[in-house]
Motif scaffolding. Structure first.
Motif, PDB file in Angstrom:
ATOM      1  N   GLY A 198       0.817  -1.206   0.000  1.00 49.63           N
ATOM      2  CA  GLY A 198       0.000   0.000   0.000  1.00 49.63           C
ATOM      3  C   GLY A 198       0.850   1.255   0.000  1.00 49.63           C
ATOM      4  O   GLY A 198       0.513   2.248  -0.659  1.00 49.63           O
ATOM      5  N   ASN A 199       1.968   1.229   0.735  1.00 48.35           N
ATOM      6  CA  ASN A 199       2.860   2.393   0.781  1.00 48.35           C
ATOM      7  C   ASN A 199       3.468   2.677  -0.591  1.00 48.35           C
ATOM      8  O   ASN A 199       3.579   3.830  -1.014  1.00 48.35           O
ATOM      9  N   THR A 200       3.874   1.618  -1.283  1.00 52.30           N
ATOM     10  CA  THR A 200       4.410   1.791  -2.638  1.00 52.30           C
ATOM     11  C   THR A 200       3.334   2.319  -3.574  1.00 52.30           C
ATOM     12  O   THR A 200       3.601   3.148  -4.452  1.00 52.30           O
ATOM     13  N   ALA A 201       2.099   1.841  -3.381  1.00 56.96           N
ATOM     14  CA  ALA A 201       0.990   2.293  -4.219  1.00 56.96           C
ATOM     15  C   ALA A 201       0.784   3.792  -4.091  1.00 56.96           C
ATOM     16  O   ALA A 201       0.507   4.476  -5.084  1.00 56.96           O
ATOM     17  N   LEU A 202       0.928   4.332  -2.867  1.00 54.77           N
ATOM     18  CA  LEU A 202       0.765   5.773  -2.663  1.00 54.77           C
ATOM     19  C   LEU A 202       1.769   6.563  -3.492  1.00 54.77           C
ATOM     20  O   LEU A 202       1.441   7.602  -4.082  1.00 54.77           O
ATOM     21  N   LYS A 203       3.006   6.071  -3.546  1.00 58.38           N
ATOM     22  CA  LYS A 203       4.037   6.751  -4.337  1.00 58.38           C
ATOM     23  C   LYS A 203       3.707   6.673  -5.816  1.00 58.38           C
ATOM     24  O   LYS A 203       3.870   7.656  -6.555  1.00 58.38           O
ATOM     25  N   MET A 204       3.240   5.523  -6.268  1.00 57.76           N
ATOM     26  CA  MET A 204       2.912   5.339  -7.690  1.00 57.76           C
ATOM     27  C   MET A 204       1.756   6.232  -8.105  1.00 57.76           C
ATOM     28  O   MET A 204       1.740   6.782  -9.213  1.00 57.76           O
ATOM     29  N   ILE A 205       0.766   6.380  -7.213  1.00 55.28           N
ATOM     30  CA  ILE A 205      -0.399   7.215  -7.525  1.00 55.28           C
ATOM     31  C   ILE A 205      -0.007   8.684  -7.670  1.00 55.28           C
ATOM     32  O   ILE A 205      -0.573   9.421  -8.482  1.00 55.28           O
ATOM     33  N   LYS A 206       0.975   9.116  -6.868  1.00 53.97           N
ATOM     34  CA  LYS A 206       1.433  10.502  -6.947  1.00 53.97           C
ATOM     35  C   LYS A 206       2.219  10.770  -8.224  1.00 53.97           C
ATOM     36  O   LYS A 206       2.243  11.884  -8.740  1.00 53.97           O
TER      37      LYS A 206
END
Length: 471
Positions: free
Chosen positions: A34-42
């Motif tokens: 989930g933490n990696t997903a936040l970076k990808m979404i940004k």
């Protein structure tokens, strides 16, 4: 080309979805965190996100990521996946803006359908279940390649799709059809949809309930009579066969016809000609015959209640209409459609359905099927005019007193002695025992067990949840 992000801590799920959606032409990225997903979404804009509800990053569950994704891009369709389906969580997530809520395991077809629907920005009917106004059921009313009819024939469930496929297949033919299903499942609607999509669509559709016909009335109602044919026959009557000339005749509750009337009906089906009561002349008829019964007529034949030769004449094609409890996935669409219809009838708007009411809908057995659901919605709409929300107390008393809990406690304790002879209790106990038996036979493989019981996987999951069977 649409961009899709898959967020799931199971590598197999990520790989599977990448393969399925990639073949559909989507650009797919995946992450296990989930933490990696936040970076990808940004860093990148995604049109669709498939997100597991429970991730190993405890601070980042599906609900949290849903809020972050919508803050970054409100247009992104977020589909929450979970191996632990829960009605209350689904309702909450939909309210928070999730596009859909997808229980695991799922099929490639389900993934493809929800992705294509989200890609086309088609609103999911469940949204209107939570907030009935504004309502929109015009889109769901259309079946694939079929003309419009009563909306409750259609649905998102596997059973509803199978039903539509059979209708689409048989409608253009001139086959006689036997439709069977429990009371209130919509057998006449199926017959009407077949008629509307046949070459006879512009000709009459005549429906006759055989359940209320006596021997004396049946012949007259079916074949007509001449003036003076019997006492009280002050005028000539055409009868259902002649009224349906060129079109479709639907005979409901066909198994209730007496043996003598069945013989007369067999002759008409064979000869395609009728003789009105009191007449000596035969009149040719050109109709398509569709019959329906609450019980599979083949079983009525075995019991000796229905002529075998007549059954074989009528049974050129048969359609089984599923009960509501086997298509609970369609509840949002059905409720949405009924709310729109009833609000238009009342010229007033009803309140929104509370979480408790919706959860009760998913655990109630619906013995009266879709007809009962419509009547319940009619009651709730009338009682909630001017209110913000519909409380659980507005439900009919029979729904509140119906058993909602499993018959057996988790420790195997038996039901109360005074309830053991109740018909509903016996039926539910038999279903509980059957599910356990088939699960054991299938070595606890849910997919195989669902196939053996001729139900879809979601229906099996609903049953397991209803009876609190943990495997």
């Amino acid at each position: 080309m649409k961009n899709i992000l898959i967020i799931d801590d199971e590598p197999g799920i990520c790989s599977l979805l990448r393969t399925i959606l990639g073949k559909q032409g989507f650009m797919v990225d995946t992450t296990l965190s989930g933490n990696t997903a936040l970076k990808m979404i940004k860093e990148k804009s995604y049109d669709i996100v498939f997100c597991d509800f429970r991730l190993k990053d405890k601070e980042q569950d599906g609900s949290t990521l849903l809020q972050v994704i919508h803050t970054a891009n409100p247009e992104t369709a977020v589909i929450i996946m979970t191996g632990y389906p829960d009605v209350r969580i689904a309702i909450r997530l939909i309210k928070e803006g999730a596009y859909d809520y997808l229980p695991k395991p799922f099929t490639a077809t389900q993934i493809t359908e929800v992705a294509n629907r989200a890609s086309a920005a088609q609103p999911l009917p469940v949204t209107a279940l939570i907030t009935p106004s504004p309502l929109n059921v015009s889109a769901p009313k259309k079946g694939p390649g079929l003309q419009l009819s009563d909306h409750y024939v259609y649905g998102e469930s596997e059973r509803a799709r199978e039903l539509l496929q059979q209708i689409k297949l048989v409608a253009p033919t001139n086959y006689s059809i036997v439709i069977y299903g429990e009371t209130g499942t919509g057998k006449e609607s199926v017959a009407r949809l077949v008629h509307m999509n046949s070459a006879r669509a512009q000709q009459p559709f005549v429906a006759l309930d055989c359940g209320c016909l006596t021997d004396e009335l049946a012949a007259s109602e079916l074949f007509g009579h001449e003036k003076g044919a019997f006492t009280g026959a002050i005028n000539a009557v055409q009868g259902a066969f002649r009224e349906a000339q060129g079109g479709t005749l639907f005979l409901d509750e066909i198994s209730n016809l007496s043996y003598n009337v069945q013989i007369a009906l067999l002759r008409v089906v064979q000869e395609r000609a009728i003789r009105p009561v009191g007449s000596t002349r035969e009149i040719p008829v050109d109709i398509r015959l569709i019959v329906a019964s609450n019980e599979d007529p083949a079983k009525s034949v075995e019991k000796g209640n229905f002529r075998q030769d007549l059954f074989y004449r009528l049974n050129e094609f048969n359609i089984a209409v599923p009960p509501l409890r086997e298509r609970l996935q369609d509840l949002p669409l059905l409720i949405n459609g009924f709310v729109e219809e009833i609000q238009e009838e009342l010229q007033k708007k009803c309140g929104a359905f509370s979480d408790d009411v919706i959860e009760h809908f998913y655990t109630y057995a619906w013995p009266g099927n879709i007809r009962e659901l419509k009547n319940v919605i009619r009651r709730l709409c009338l009682l909630s005019v001017g209110l913000q929300e519909i409380p659980l107390s507005f439900l009919p008393q029979e729904m509140m007193t119906a058993p909602q809990e499993p018959l057996l406690a988790e420790d195997g304790a038996a039901v109360a002695q005074e309830d053991q002879h109740h018909l509903k209790t016996i039926s539910r106990q038999a279903e509980y025992d059957k599910i356990l038996s088939v699960m054991k036979q299938a070595l606890y493989n849910k997919t195989k067990a669902a196939q053996l019981m001729n139900i879809d996987r979601k229906t099996l999951y609903n049953k397991l949840h209803l009876y609190k069977i943990k495997l």
